[in-house]
Structure formats: structure tokens, C-alpha cells
Design a protein around this motif. Sequence first.
Motif, PDB file in Angstrom:
ATOM      1  N   GLU A 182     -24.756  30.521   1.539  1.00  0.00           N
ATOM      2  CA  GLU A 182     -25.364  29.647   0.532  1.00  0.00           C
ATOM      3  C   GLU A 182     -24.299  29.122  -0.424  1.00  0.00           C
ATOM      4  O   GLU A 182     -24.371  27.999  -0.901  1.00  0.00           O
ATOM      5  CB  GLU A 182     -26.444  30.403  -0.241  1.00  0.00           C
ATOM      6  N   GLY A 183     -23.325  29.961  -0.690  1.00  0.00           N
ATOM      7  CA  GLY A 183     -22.249  29.566  -1.601  1.00  0.00           C
ATOM      8  C   GLY A 183     -21.517  28.332  -1.112  1.00  0.00           C
ATOM      9  O   GLY A 183     -21.343  27.361  -1.852  1.00  0.00           O
ATOM     10  N   LEU A 184     -21.106  28.366   0.140  1.00  0.00           N
ATOM     11  CA  LEU A 184     -20.379  27.227   0.706  1.00  0.00           C
ATOM     12  C   LEU A 184     -21.277  26.007   0.760  1.00  0.00           C
ATOM     13  O   LEU A 184     -20.865  24.892   0.406  1.00  0.00           O
ATOM     14  CB  LEU A 184     -19.855  27.571   2.101  1.00  0.00           C
ATOM     15  N   LYS A 185     -22.523  26.224   1.198  1.00  0.00           N
ATOM     16  CA  LYS A 185     -23.478  25.107   1.238  1.00  0.00           C
ATOM     17  C   LYS A 185     -23.561  24.441  -0.125  1.00  0.00           C
ATOM     18  O   LYS A 185     -23.468  23.213  -0.251  1.00  0.00           O
ATOM     19  CB  LYS A 185     -24.869  25.616   1.640  1.00  0.00           C
ATOM     20  N   ALA A 186     -23.729  25.257  -1.137  1.00  0.00           N
ATOM     21  CA  ALA A 186     -23.873  24.731  -2.499  1.00  0.00           C
ATOM     22  C   ALA A 186     -22.619  23.972  -2.916  1.00  0.00           C
ATOM     23  O   ALA A 186     -22.706  22.867  -3.467  1.00  0.00           O
ATOM     24  CB  ALA A 186     -24.149  25.876  -3.471  1.00  0.00           C
ATOM     25  N   GLU A 190     -22.343  20.124  -3.845  1.00  0.00           N
ATOM     26  CA  GLU A 190     -21.929  19.785  -5.205  1.00  0.00           C
ATOM     27  C   GLU A 190     -20.693  18.904  -5.214  1.00  0.00           C
ATOM     28  O   GLU A 190     -20.677  17.819  -5.805  1.00  0.00           O
ATOM     29  CB  GLU A 190     -21.644  21.074  -5.976  1.00  0.00           C
ATOM     30  N   LYS A 191     -19.647  19.364  -4.533  1.00  0.00           N
ATOM     31  CA  LYS A 191     -18.391  18.626  -4.525  1.00  0.00           C
ATOM     32  C   LYS A 191     -18.578  17.247  -3.906  1.00  0.00           C
ATOM     33  O   LYS A 191     -17.942  16.283  -4.310  1.00  0.00           O
ATOM     34  CB  LYS A 191     -17.324  19.399  -3.739  1.00  0.00           C
ATOM     35  N   CYS A 192     -19.453  17.189  -2.932  1.00  0.00           N
ATOM     36  CA  CYS A 192     -19.598  15.920  -2.236  1.00  0.00           C
ATOM     37  C   CYS A 192     -20.561  14.983  -2.917  1.00  0.00           C
ATOM     38  O   CYS A 192     -20.647  13.809  -2.570  1.00  0.00           O
ATOM     39  CB  CYS A 192     -19.957  16.150  -0.789  1.00  0.00           C
ATOM     40  N   MET A 201     -27.462  13.583   0.563  1.00  0.00           N
ATOM     41  CA  MET A 201     -27.583  13.608   2.006  1.00  0.00           C
ATOM     42  C   MET A 201     -27.805  15.047   2.418  1.00  0.00           C
ATOM     43  O   MET A 201     -27.442  15.969   1.692  1.00  0.00           O
ATOM     44  CB  MET A 201     -26.286  13.105   2.644  1.00  0.00           C
ATOM     45  N   PRO A 202     -28.394  15.233   3.590  1.00  0.00           N
ATOM     46  CA  PRO A 202     -28.553  16.617   4.064  1.00  0.00           C
ATOM     47  C   PRO A 202     -27.195  17.256   4.346  1.00  0.00           C
ATOM     48  O   PRO A 202     -26.211  16.554   4.595  1.00  0.00           O
ATOM     49  CB  PRO A 202     -29.367  16.462   5.348  1.00  0.00           C
ATOM     50  N   LEU A 203     -27.200  18.557   4.309  1.00  0.00           N
ATOM     51  CA  LEU A 203     -25.956  19.310   4.467  1.00  0.00           C
ATOM     52  C   LEU A 203     -25.183  18.922   5.721  1.00  0.00           C
ATOM     53  O   LEU A 203     -23.951  18.815   5.698  1.00  0.00           O
ATOM     54  CB  LEU A 203     -26.284  20.810   4.499  1.00  0.00           C
ATOM     55  N   ALA A 204     -25.903  18.695   6.819  1.00  0.00           N
ATOM     56  CA  ALA A 204     -25.220  18.389   8.081  1.00  0.00           C
ATOM     57  C   ALA A 204     -24.356  17.142   7.933  1.00  0.00           C
ATOM     58  O   ALA A 204     -23.229  17.092   8.428  1.00  0.00           O
ATOM     59  CB  ALA A 204     -26.236  18.199   9.201  1.00  0.00           C
ATOM     60  N   TRP A 205     -24.862  16.151   7.221  1.00  0.00           N
ATOM     61  CA  TRP A 205     -24.094  14.925   7.024  1.00  0.00           C
ATOM     62  C   TRP A 205     -22.908  15.173   6.110  1.00  0.00           C
ATOM     63  O   TRP A 205     -21.805  14.706   6.359  1.00  0.00           O
ATOM     64  CB  TRP A 205     -24.978  13.832   6.437  1.00  0.00           C
ATOM     65  N   VAL A 206     -23.178  15.895   5.053  1.00  0.00           N
ATOM     66  CA  VAL A 206     -22.103  16.195   4.101  1.00  0.00           C
ATOM     67  C   VAL A 206     -20.988  16.960   4.793  1.00  0.00           C
ATOM     68  O   VAL A 206     -19.796  16.657   4.621  1.00  0.00           O
ATOM     69  CB  VAL A 206     -22.647  17.017   2.910  1.00  0.00           C
ATOM     70  N   PHE A 207     -21.360  17.921   5.600  1.00  0.00           N
ATOM     71  CA  PHE A 207     -20.361  18.717   6.304  1.00  0.00           C
ATOM     72  C   PHE A 207     -19.530  17.858   7.250  1.00  0.00           C
ATOM     73  O   PHE A 207     -18.289  17.922   7.246  1.00  0.00           O
ATOM     74  CB  PHE A 207     -21.036  19.853   7.087  1.00  0.00           C
ATOM     75  N   SER A 208     -20.213  17.014   8.007  1.00  0.00           N
ATOM     76  CA  SER A 208     -19.486  16.161   8.947  1.00  0.00           C
ATOM     77  C   SER A 208     -18.595  15.177   8.209  1.00  0.00           C
ATOM     78  O   SER A 208     -17.488  14.870   8.654  1.00  0.00           O
ATOM     79  CB  SER A 208     -20.465  15.406   9.840  1.00  0.00           C
ATOM     80  N   PHE A 209     -19.083  14.701   7.080  1.00  0.00           N
ATOM     81  CA  PHE A 209     -18.278  13.764   6.300  1.00  0.00           C
ATOM     82  C   PHE A 209     -17.003  14.442   5.801  1.00  0.00           C
ATOM     83  O   PHE A 209     -15.897  13.904   5.924  1.00  0.00           O
ATOM     84  CB  PHE A 209     -19.081  13.225   5.112  1.00  0.00           C
TER      85      PHE A 209
END
Lengths: 253, 253
Positions: A182-186, A190-192, A201-209
Amino acid sequence: MTSNTAGGPTRRERMRAETIAEIKASARRQLQEHGPSGISLRAIAREVGVTPAALYRYFDSLDALLHATCVDLYDELIADTVAAMDAHPEDAHLERMKSWIWAFRAWAVGHRREFELMISFPDGKAAMLIDGEQLERDPDLLSRKALEHSQLCGREMAAFYRKAERGEIEANRPAELPAMSEGLKAELMEKCSAFIVGEDMPLAWVFSFTSGWVRVFGLVVMEAFGSLPVSENVDEFYKTQVLSMMHDFGIEG
Amino acid sequence: MTSNTAGGPTRRERMRAETIAEIKASARRQLQEHGPSGISLRAIAREVGVTPAALYRYFDSLDALLHATCVDLYDELIADTVAAMDAHPEDAHLERMKSWIWAFRAWAVGHRREFELMISFPDGKAAMLIDGEQLERDPDLLSRKALEHSQLCGREMAAFYRKAERGEIEANRPAELPAMSEGLKAELMEKCSAFIVGEDMPLAWVFSFTSGWVRVFGLVVMEAFGSLPVSENVDEFYKTQVLSMMHDFGIEG
DNA sequence: ATCATTTAGCTAACGCCGTTCACTCTAATG
DNA sequence: CATTAGAGTGAACGGCGTTAGCTAAATGAT
């Protein structure tokens, strides 16, 4: 008053601005020729046709001049990038993002010395409170400029997502998301939210970005510093990398 | 003769080596404290307790000293990496590759100044033929050291591929390969035969390996230079990136 | 053991560098 | 027109990399 009756810049102000521009231009020339550490205040003074001491009327120190130059370089990069992106219509988000990448790459590779200065300029902390009075050199200005640059891409990403969400364009779900705390997700979200202002955007998009951002940065730095293991077919290699990143978003073509 | 009867190093040679080590140590200290451009020959001389001119008996110039330091740093990085990899058995290729990444990251982040010097040290060309006599400073030595470092990972990759090919470990085909010209294919295979000595892996593996190398480099540079958009959960973020890269190879876990 | 040679180190100097200070002159202000 | 703020100068300070010529000691050969 510091301005004349017409409200425009004073004669003196114009002269001053011109001198500053001349100084910066000279610094820039030296940067290109001799690299970041080869910029000499005295050489600049010589070129501008003035005593070294005179430069202190315009910049607090050589470091301050370098900082200002750095800011200008970011503005230039951003302007170039915007121009490249605007070659495509406002709603061609994919093409605009590709243009962002290409403009970034072209700028960094075409201005290696400048890129080196921007990347290695001492961050924050350098400017601190002295006798409770804020220095002119804003420690975060450079980070903000860097952010501004990446936001150009982030905005398109967000707009793209919105369109995909509305079903207006074809896009599958981004590739499967690795398990994370959850920490990394948050933190990612947040950073993005800094990159992608006001959108969530959903996490999956943020992560890929974010992953894509790291990949592009890696490509650009490696090429600029000459450690990319591909040299003759770099253009095409970039394209394959872009394709691979797009695949992460569930986009083909 | 330059050596004594015992064949070992002369007394003078020992003294000399010791002095060189002292000089380098001082340079290193200054590098850590004041960054690459803050290394001063005179300050080193002061610290070693000797006249500035005396240093020229050991190094042709400050630049030569920096170059030598750079080489040492690569050796250090390589030694650290090898040690980390050797914490796993010889056939645990996956774990050894992960260790390679972690060691690289740890070293770069733990030695930012040094990493900055290594990355931005002027490449090749600087040393050229003078009066038909080769200079001591080998222009390619640094590139070769960098290659040596990446080969540590490349070798594992090749060994892993061999095992997978023999069906001794589970690994699907790497993800679908983007279309590319024969030129790029050839260059990838050629350049990466430098990374993966003596082995020829199929293009799909070579491509994924190169992509992964770019990603790792991006991560490490961004973190070392403070532009990684994740800060609190960096460790975990790296892990997700590694997972994502492994996925490119058709490996899970 | 003596002599010649190599070698490490020194001093002094040269021309760069960033920065400071006290001073002059000029142009804008009131 | 008198005042003042600003741009510019010149000289100096300490630090820098580098070179040249010297001294003294360690080494190797005789």
C-alpha cells in the motif's frame, strides 16, 4: 519609480537586459565548447568586452550565472518540446507523447554539454536561508522546471486515459500490475499526481507511465553520454522501445 | 635491472606504490566531499604533505589522476558486484542477475560523487597520438571497464538462456519481439556479443536484455541524481521493475 | 667503497581563475 | 540643476594547474 511614463521598460532596463543576454550567450558558447566546468567568468568578461568585476553587477557569482543558464536551458527544452508536440492536433495524444519523447531525445543528444550541466547541477540545499533572508537562487526552481517538462507528457497521458475510459479510443487494460505494498501504491499515486495534474488515473496506468518515464530517461542519458549499446540504428531502437512501452499500456501501433 | 635479487618489488617501488595509493586516497576523499570538479591537485599535495610539483612524478596531470581514479572506481564497483553475485551459487543465474542490479544500484547511490565522475568523464579522443607515441592514458580503458561490468550480468543471462534452452529451467519465450530492420537486428546481435561473450542467444533474448539494461541504467541514474519520482519506497519500486523486466523474458517470480 | 645515474622532492615562477573593495563616471531622478 | 543610483574600472587577494631548474638522496655498476 523604476519605469518611465509610458510604463514600458526604462532605457537602462533595456540596456541591462541586453547585457544579461550577452553574458548568457557567452556562457552558453563556452559551455558548448568546453563543457560545464570550462565556463570561465573572466573569459565571459573578455568576450563581452568588460572587466570581470563588472559581471557581478548582473550575477551574484559564477554559480548563480550557471544556475540561471540552467533555467534557460530547461525553458528552451520545454519550448522545443511544446513546438514538436503542437505539430499534432490537440487530441492526438499518442502522437503528441511520441513527439515529447523524440523532442527530449533530440534536444539532449543535440546539446550534450548543456544536458550534462542540467543533469548534474547541484540540487537544492545549496541555497539556504542566510541571516533569515532568502537568497535569489531558488533551490527548487530547477526541479520545478524538470517537473514542468515531464508534465507536458503526463498531461497527454491523462487525457489519453480519459478518452480510453470513455471508450472513444481502443486501449486494453495495461499489462498486469506486479504486487506491491500500500505504501508504494500511495507514493506512486501521490508523486504522479504531480506529473499528471488534477487527474487521477488508476494505479496500473500510473505505474506504466512511471516505468516508461524511467525507460525514456535511461535511453536519453545513455545515448547522450555514449553508453547506449546501439549506435548506428538508434532511431529504430528508440522506436522499438516506444512500441514496447506502448504495449505496457495495452496499446498496439 | 629494476628489481632486486629476490625478484619482488624494489624498496623504491614499494615506496612509490604507497605514495600513489596515498595520492589516490586523498583524491578520493576530495571527490566525496566536494564533487568531481572540487578535486584540487594542490589540496592533495597539502594533504599528502608534499609540494604540488612533486605530484607530477606520479601523474602526468590532474586529468590523468582523475582518469586513474575513475578506473579504480570501476574496479571497485566490479569487485563489489562480483562479491554480491557470489553470495549465490554458480547456477542460480536469476539470483545472480538480481544481485548484479542491486549491487550496481547500491554502489551508485552510495557513491554519488564517484558515480558522477565515472559517468561524465570525457570519453575517448582526449588521448591521441602525440609525436607518434601513444599516451599512457588509454582512451578506451574506461569503456572497457564499463563493458567488463555489464558483462558480469551478460554472462549470467547467457548461461540462463542455455539452461532454459536445454529445458533445465522453466522459461517461456520472451515476449513478442517488435518488428525491426535487418540492420538493427544485426547491430543488436553484434553489439551484444560484446556483453554476452562467445554466446549467441536468439534476437528476442538479446533485445530483452538490452531493454532491461537500459531500464536498470535509467533507474540507477535517476535515483543517484535525485530525479526518480519514487523516494520512500525505492527498494520496492526497483523490485517491481525487476519483476516487470523478468516478465519480458517470459519468467515469473 | 667509489662513482655515475636515476629518482623524489624542493623552490620559484607563469598565467590562469573567482571574488572583493574602493573608486570614477555617467545617466536618470526629483 | 543637484542628487543619486548604477555601470564600469583597476588593483589586489588567494587559489589553481603546470613548468623549469635545482638539490639531495637512494640505487646500481664498477
